[in-house]
Design a protein around this motif. Structure first.
Motif, short mmCIF file in Angstrom:
data_model
loop_
_atom_site.label_atom_id
_atom_site.label_comp_id
_atom_site.label_asym_id
_atom_site.label_seq_id
_atom_site.Cartn_x
_atom_site.Cartn_y
_atom_site.Cartn_z
N VAL A 5 -0.68 10.28 1.45
CA VAL A 5 -2.07 9.99 1.82
C VAL A 5 -2.46 10.97 2.93
N ALA A 46 2.05 4.95 0.67
CA ALA A 46 1.84 6.08 1.57
C ALA A 46 2.14 7.37 0.85
N ARG A 61 -4.68 11.07 8.55
CA ARG A 61 -5.24 9.95 9.33
C ARG A 61 -4.73 8.61 8.82
N GLN A 62 -4.68 8.48 7.48
CA GLN A 62 -4.17 7.24 6.90
C GLN A 62 -2.67 7.11 7.13
N LEU A 63 -1.99 8.26 7.13
CA LEU A 63 -0.54 8.24 7.32
C LEU A 63 -0.18 7.69 8.69
N ARG A 64 -1.06 7.94 9.67
CA ARG A 64 -0.80 7.43 11.02
C ARG A 64 -0.78 5.91 11.04
N ALA A 65 -1.65 5.30 10.22
CA ALA A 65 -1.68 3.84 10.15
C ALA A 65 -0.34 3.33 9.60
N PHE A 66 0.20 4.05 8.62
CA PHE A 66 1.50 3.67 8.07
C PHE A 66 2.59 3.84 9.12
N LYS A 109 0.85 -1.20 0.00
CA LYS A 109 0.00 0.00 0.00
C LYS A 109 0.88 1.25 0.00
#
Lengths: 253, 218
Positions: free
Chosen positions: A79, A67, A82-87, A65
């Protein structure tokens, strides 16, 4: 399985280009050592991989996926935050200067992020923290504060803190450069142990015997690019590039 | 006037000094943090406003600020203020003045925290709010105790400036006693000085206890 894939990464600070289109791919269970002279961009590469620095162009993907990727304009686009935090939570970073939280006990250093960021229960986080401290050989230091520990102990706490977040990949930025030789040994032992457990790791280091013995692959970086990479024995014993030979000669003395 | 009477009068007015002191801290310590946030805001006009405010608070006498806050609304805007405005004006003037100093002290404390703390928090996935309140703020508090102690001690003595608008705190009372018929004269001022000194001694002691309590880490 591919864990990290960085493609054609470029990164400049002001007019100074530090990373000049570098690519790095790491598979699950792999231990990669990055060596090279200071100023070659090793640390910057790790800081880009862990999103402490934002790349100018290129592509960063974790487990397939992306980033960040370069779009039509030639600029890297990340991204949303919020999505970056998952990364972020799938990669861990161990710093040269440890960067433990001095106002928290060792145990709290390990449990705060899992509780606050991952939403683990306190009991769960503490049980995991104690297990990790046991593995690092410092279970008796759980109630201590970082300032009461030796540098080697502090760095082992820092490694445990990163592991407490259950990262897919762990980056080390010169983890023993702030330590004297005796303390260096105890930290390297822990990293070696993680390698045996097939933890995926990228280690920027100046410890050549360690890089040679523990890693599956050695990358020699200079001037913002990869000069040579491959099996550690091949790179150390039979380097193909003159730049690599020149660098390694310093360590033979 | 007997010495007992004088001391009783001073002690009574000291409660007002104490009230100004406590309420000023209660208001200005948290307000200082808000002012710091304003100074660091991404919204440029707010930053300019805050910088101007800090500059004026630090650049003009507190005594003058007290007079502006007390007389200003009536003289400049023609507003008739309620009878208890005097005490409110003292608090407003002290709180906004001290908040400006505290904001600068907090800024010094926060900026002295190594970048590595922010980086470690970022890599562990803390958002900016949690990074500030869980990692940065507690370390800032420890670092600012000595300069805040300085300000708090200064505040004890600055409460006497409130006498310029005639509020009956201890210094106003001491002046009044000193000029009264059959007064103990200079003894009134000397006694007031003892009150201030003893109170400050206590403040310094409590702050050093706080400093020690935060000594469990470096």
């Amino acid at each position: 399985m591919n864990i990290l894939s960085m493609q054609n990464i470029r990164k400049s600070f002001a007019d100074n280009e530090i990373l000049k289109g570098i690519s790095l791919s790491v598979d699950s269970g792999e231990v990669v050592s990055i060596i090279g002279p200071s100023g070659s961009g090793k640390s910057t590469l790790l800081r880009c991989a862990t999103f402490l620095e934002m790349i100018d162009s290129g592509e960063i993907c974790y487990m397939g996926k992306c980033a960040a990727r370069t779009e039509a304009g030639g600029k890297a686009v990340y991204v949303p935050p919020r999505q970056l935090r998952a990364f972020r939570s799938c990669c861990g970073l161990v710093f040269q200067q440890f960067n433990l939280f001095p106002h928290y006990s060792v145990l709290k250093n390990l449990t705060d992020a899992p509780v606050q960021v991952l939403g683990c229960s306190r009991e769960e986080a503490e049980a995991r923290a104690m297990e990790l401290l046991g593995k690092m050989g410092i279970a008796d230091k759980a109630a201590s504060y970082p300032c009461q520990l030796s540098g080697g102990q502090q760095q082992r706490v820092a490694i445990a803190r990163a592991l407490a977040m259950k990262p897919e990949i762990l980056f080390f930025d010169e983890p023993t450069s702030a330590l004297d030789p005796e303390l260096t040994g105890e930290v390297l032992k822990v990293i070696r142990q993680l390698a045996e457990e097939k933890m995926t790791m990228v280690v920027v280091t100046h410890e050549m015997p360690f890089a040679r013995a523990v890693s599956n692959r050695v990358i020699f970086m200079a001037d913002g690019g990869i000069v040579e990479q491959g099996d550690p024995l091949a790179v150390f014993d039979d380097p193909q590039e003159e730049r690599t030979r020149q660098f390694l000669r310093v360590f033979d003395r | 006037m007997t010495i007992q009477t004088m001391l009783a009068l001073l002690a009574q007015s000291f409660t007002l000094t104490l009230a100004i002191f406590c309420l000023t801290l209660l208001g200005s310590l948290p307000l200082g943090l808000l002012v710091y946030f304003g100074k660091k805001s991404r919204f440029a006009p707010l930053r300019w406003l805050i910088n101007m405010y800090i500059s004026i608070m630090r650049g003009t006498p507190l005594m003058l600020q007290l007079m502006v806050v007390y007389y200003g609304p009536n003289l400049l805007l023609g507003i008739t203020l309620p009878g208890n405005w005097r005490f409110t004006a003292v608090l407003v003037a002290f709180i906004i003045n001290y908040a400006a100093y505290f904001a600068e002290i907090y800024r010094g404390g926060i900026e002295s925290i190594p970048a590595g703390q922010y980086e470690a928090a970022a890599v562990l996935g803390y958002g900016s709010g949690k990074t500030f309140f869980r990692i940065i703020l507690p370390q800032m508090v420890k670092r600012v105790v000595p300069p805040v102690t300085n300000e708090v001690i200064t505040l004890v003595k600055d409460t006497s400036l409130a006498s310029v608008i005639g509020i009956m705190e201890m210094f106003t009372r001491a002046k009044q006693i000193a000029v009264a018929p059959h007064s103990p004269g200079m003894l009134a001022f000397a006694s007031a000085a003892v009150f201030y000194y003893v109170f400050n001694y206590l403040v310094a002691f409590l702050m050093s206890r706080l400093e020690k309590a935060l000594d469990y880490y470096r």
